[in-house]
Design a protein around this motif. Sequence first.
Motif, PDB file in Angstrom:
ATOM      1  N   SER A 454       0.843  -1.200   0.000  1.00 33.52           N
ATOM      2  CA  SER A 454       0.000   0.000   0.000  1.00 33.52           C
ATOM      3  C   SER A 454       0.877   1.248   0.000  1.00 33.52           C
ATOM      4  N   GLU A 455       0.404   2.275  -0.663  1.00 36.73           N
ATOM      5  CA  GLU A 455       1.237   3.434  -0.961  1.00 36.73           C
ATOM      6  C   GLU A 455       1.416   4.370   0.223  1.00 36.73           C
ATOM      7  N   ALA A 456       2.456   5.189   0.128  1.00 36.36           N
ATOM      8  CA  ALA A 456       2.709   6.285   1.058  1.00 36.36           C
ATOM      9  C   ALA A 456       2.602   7.599   0.296  1.00 36.36           C
ATOM     10  N   ILE A 457       2.217   8.636   0.999  1.00 34.27           N
ATOM     11  CA  ILE A 457       2.124   9.970   0.405  1.00 34.27           C
ATOM     12  C   ILE A 457       3.441  10.695   0.642  1.00 34.27           C
ATOM     13  N   MET A 458       4.110  11.053  -0.434  1.00 37.01           N
ATOM     14  CA  MET A 458       5.337  11.840  -0.313  1.00 37.01           C
ATOM     15  C   MET A 458       5.016  13.315  -0.128  1.00 37.01           C
ATOM     16  N   PHE A 459       4.038  13.823  -0.909  1.00 38.63           N
ATOM     17  CA  PHE A 459       3.710  15.237  -0.801  1.00 38.63           C
ATOM     18  C   PHE A 459       2.279  15.454  -1.263  1.00 38.63           C
ATOM     19  N   THR A 460       1.543  16.275  -0.507  1.00 36.20           N
ATOM     20  CA  THR A 460       0.163  16.603  -0.838  1.00 36.20           C
ATOM     21  C   THR A 460       0.119  17.978  -1.491  1.00 36.20           C
ATOM     22  N   GLY A 461      -0.343  18.013  -2.734  1.00 32.38           N
ATOM     23  CA  GLY A 461      -0.461  19.287  -3.414  1.00 32.38           C
ATOM     24  C   GLY A 461      -1.567  20.145  -2.811  1.00 32.38           C
ATOM     25  N   ASN A 462      -1.392  21.465  -2.884  1.00 41.27           N
ATOM     26  CA  ASN A 462      -2.375  22.391  -2.329  1.00 41.27           C
ATOM     27  C   ASN A 462      -3.184  23.119  -3.389  1.00 41.27           C
ATOM     28  N   GLY A 463      -2.974  22.763  -4.661  1.00 42.22           N
ATOM     29  CA  GLY A 463      -3.693  23.434  -5.727  1.00 42.22           C
ATOM     30  C   GLY A 463      -3.877  22.540  -6.927  1.00 42.22           C
ATOM     31  N   SER A 464      -4.751  22.967  -7.822  1.00 46.01           N
ATOM     32  CA  SER A 464      -4.996  22.281  -9.085  1.00 46.01           C
ATOM     33  C   SER A 464      -4.575  23.191 -10.235  1.00 46.01           C
ATOM     34  N   GLN A 493       6.289  16.929  -9.996  1.00 47.80           N
ATOM     35  CA  GLN A 493       5.777  18.291  -9.879  1.00 47.80           C
ATOM     36  C   GLN A 493       4.453  18.325  -9.123  1.00 47.80           C
ATOM     37  N   TYR A 494       4.113  19.521  -8.607  1.00 47.95           N
ATOM     38  CA  TYR A 494       2.837  19.747  -7.934  1.00 47.95           C
ATOM     39  C   TYR A 494       2.450  21.198  -8.141  1.00 47.95           C
ATOM     40  N   ILE A 495       1.237  21.544  -7.730  1.00 46.26           N
ATOM     41  CA  ILE A 495       0.745  22.912  -7.841  1.00 46.26           C
ATOM     42  C   ILE A 495       0.534  23.464  -6.423  1.00 46.26           C
ATOM     43  N   PRO A 496       1.175  24.588  -6.065  1.00 37.54           N
ATOM     44  CA  PRO A 496       1.058  25.099  -4.693  1.00 37.54           C
ATOM     45  C   PRO A 496      -0.295  25.736  -4.397  1.00 37.54           C
ATOM     46  N   SER A 497      -0.940  26.304  -5.420  1.00 39.23           N
ATOM     47  CA  SER A 497      -2.270  26.903  -5.263  1.00 39.23           C
ATOM     48  C   SER A 497      -2.908  26.941  -6.642  1.00 39.23           C
ATOM     49  N   ASN A 498      -4.231  26.964  -6.683  1.00 32.67           N
ATOM     50  CA  ASN A 498      -4.919  26.912  -7.969  1.00 32.67           C
ATOM     51  C   ASN A 498      -4.355  27.947  -8.933  1.00 32.67           C
ATOM     52  N   GLY A 499      -4.050  27.527 -10.151  1.00 34.07           N
ATOM     53  CA  GLY A 499      -3.514  28.456 -11.138  1.00 34.07           C
ATOM     54  C   GLY A 499      -2.904  27.711 -12.306  1.00 34.07           C
ATOM     55  N   SER A 500      -2.337  28.474 -13.220  1.00 31.88           N
ATOM     56  CA  SER A 500      -1.652  27.903 -14.374  1.00 31.88           C
ATOM     57  C   SER A 500      -0.268  28.526 -14.485  1.00 31.88           C
ATOM     58  N   PHE A 501       0.645  27.784 -15.066  1.00 32.44           N
ATOM     59  CA  PHE A 501       2.051  28.187 -15.189  1.00 32.44           C
ATOM     60  C   PHE A 501       2.627  28.560 -13.820  1.00 32.44           C
ATOM     61  N   ASN A 502       2.312  27.727 -12.822  1.00 35.36           N
ATOM     62  CA  ASN A 502       2.839  27.955 -11.476  1.00 35.36           C
ATOM     63  C   ASN A 502       3.280  26.653 -10.817  1.00 35.36           C
ATOM     64  N   TRP A 503       3.674  25.657 -11.647  1.00 33.07           N
ATOM     65  CA  TRP A 503       4.090  24.394 -11.059  1.00 33.07           C
ATOM     66  C   TRP A 503       5.376  24.558 -10.238  1.00 33.07           C
ATOM     67  N   HIS A 504       5.457  23.737  -9.208  1.00 31.47           N
ATOM     68  CA  HIS A 504       6.663  23.592  -8.400  1.00 31.47           C
ATOM     69  C   HIS A 504       7.116  22.136  -8.503  1.00 31.47           C
ATOM     70  N   THR A 505       8.341  21.859  -8.090  1.00 33.81           N
ATOM     71  CA  THR A 505       8.811  20.481  -8.034  1.00 33.81           C
ATOM     72  C   THR A 505       9.214  20.127  -6.610  1.00 33.81           C
ATOM     73  N   ARG A 506       9.177  18.833  -6.340  1.00 34.55           N
ATOM     74  CA  ARG A 506       9.566  18.319  -5.035  1.00 34.55           C
ATOM     75  C   ARG A 506      10.614  17.229  -5.238  1.00 34.55           C
ATOM     76  N   ILE A 507      11.603  17.200  -4.382  1.00 36.71           N
ATOM     77  CA  ILE A 507      12.633  16.161  -4.364  1.00 36.71           C
ATOM     78  C   ILE A 507      12.573  15.487  -2.998  1.00 36.71           C
TER      79      ILE A 507
END
Length: 634
Positions: A454-464, A493-507
């Motif tokens: 069963s999976e683990a969550i590495m990071f929960t995005g805060n936006g779409s 990659q993930y989105i910090p808050s709803n929007g476009s051209f605002n992706w972030h990355t996580r390591i």
Amino acid sequence: MLFGRLKVVSACLLAFGAVASIEAAQPTISQPAKFAISPPMSTVPQAGPGFSNAVLPVHPIPKAASVSGPDGALQKVSGPLVAATPGIQFDGVDDTICNCAPGDPNMAAGPNHLVQVVNTGWAVYNKAGVIAPGFPKTLGSIWTALGAPCNGQWGDPIVQYDRLADRWFLSQLGSFSAPFFECMAVSTTNDPTGSYALYSYNFGSNLPDYPKIGVWPTAQNPAYLAMYHMFQNGQTFLGTNQCAYDRTAMLAGSPTATQICFLVSGDGGFLPSDLDGPTPPPAGSPGYFLNFFDTANLHMFKLTPNFAVPANSTFVGPINIPVTAFTGSCGGFGGSCVPQTGTSTKLDSLGDRMMYRLAYTNFGTYESMVVNHDVGSGGVVGVRWYEMRDPNGTHTIFQQGTFQPDATYRWMGSIAQDKKGDIAVGYSSSSSSLHPGIRYTGRVPTDPLGTLQSEAIMFTGNGSQTGNLTRWGDYTSLRLDPADDCTFWYTNQYIPSNGSFNWHTRIGSFSMNNCTGGGGGGDFTIDAQPPSQTVVRGGTATYTVTVAPLNGFTGTVSLSLTGAPSRSTVAFNPSQITGGSGTSTLTVTLSSRTRPNTYHMTVTGTSGGLTHSVGIDIVATRTPTDTAPDDPDQ
């Protein structure tokens, strides 16, 4: 350039799952269009800007019509929570360097550094997540010394750590219009912030789209393998170029590193084999290229380059490998069907191709390759994964499975194995009630075949991602840390808050508890700054050495230095780092007769069976009035 035509030698065997040999009469053989040696990347200024809210289009790969039906490889029983220990995680490069979509996040791990690349940007970190001075930089800055077009911002980047050579490899596209180029860079030392041998290769009027690179250090004709989707004039799909580059020449900084390519007409979605672990493929092994041909068969090609006589290179395939039938994602092979909460915008699944990487490991008693792609299952998108063994013999599918335990969409995966044979998979996750996030799972060899825990969550995005911007990821990267062959590093990659051209990355890092000596058992990283100091002889240079823990490490690290000029005075204060983390001040005092030169030194930290090192330089100079003779021992 002109591509050799493929000749079907025994296509009738294909329908019966046997080996059908297709060989090109002659490969396409090319030399670099341009070559240069860069200055150290730490001194290179930024190149020009990236884009302005640019959507980089997906070039779909034609596939046979997808079939619908139950997935016979679907995992129907949930396993226990993945037995893995999380390590550290931190934000990587974000969209402010690109202003584009998708992000193309991928990375490589070396003994002391992590290098991440995204669309039009890259950065170097130590394993504590500390970014190197002057980074992030635009991708084109790497090729500043090479000039146009490679010094522009083109994207589709790949980074590799070539473990057996202790070097770094980076690449990107070289243009969006004819003539089309591929740009490559191979570090001249083990320092990713140092200098690189720079190459460009001309593909003429055919766009080499979606390049994927594998490190293939065989004893004879070692190569960097590459896959390109070829589009005539950037529009009409021709097929896949499967290529080998002369790794030996590139590591030597040769301006004539040969490129050998074969074209597979009309088919795409391949990945090249890519070495993990310390053991190279057996002598004589070809490079492997694998895709899914349709919903029930994989195709594999074997490329054996001959860089001494390139025309004698061989290319055999397709080898047909039956698998449990699946349904293509998004009602076919890809498309935009992945929902997000709070928006009607749906994301691309990119389900028409294998997902990066085709990770190869030589365990000594057997050879194994793992790979994954997206499939449709239960009305959503899940991850289909495979482990293949004996690729140069019986090419057996040892196990396969589809991971889709609930109504959440899982896609954009990356897969790898550790030294114990544990398998890990990282991927994106989203649904109509969830923002896009980052998750991972894995298995140990004693788990039932074809199953993941069963999976683990590495990071929960805060936006779409909104505004009808569907492009997402394109690929991600799960990497094995060569420092212990247990720790996995994953970027997405993930989105910090709803929007476009605002992706972030996580390591982030994690290790399976079954694998000792890695993240699960605790480890440390070591770094030294600045990477170089210039000192008048007789003077003193000072460096800060930093030890950082991984996964709860609390041991004592003893410090030492090698490579200092003779008769220098060396001191660490303190000489040991206790409690698993801390800093020490290193002073190196040169003698008054040190010969003016650049001296490459190595700082080493040791704790029990764990040893890590980092390189630093000291540049000795003399004043105009200094007439003392040089030390004869230097």
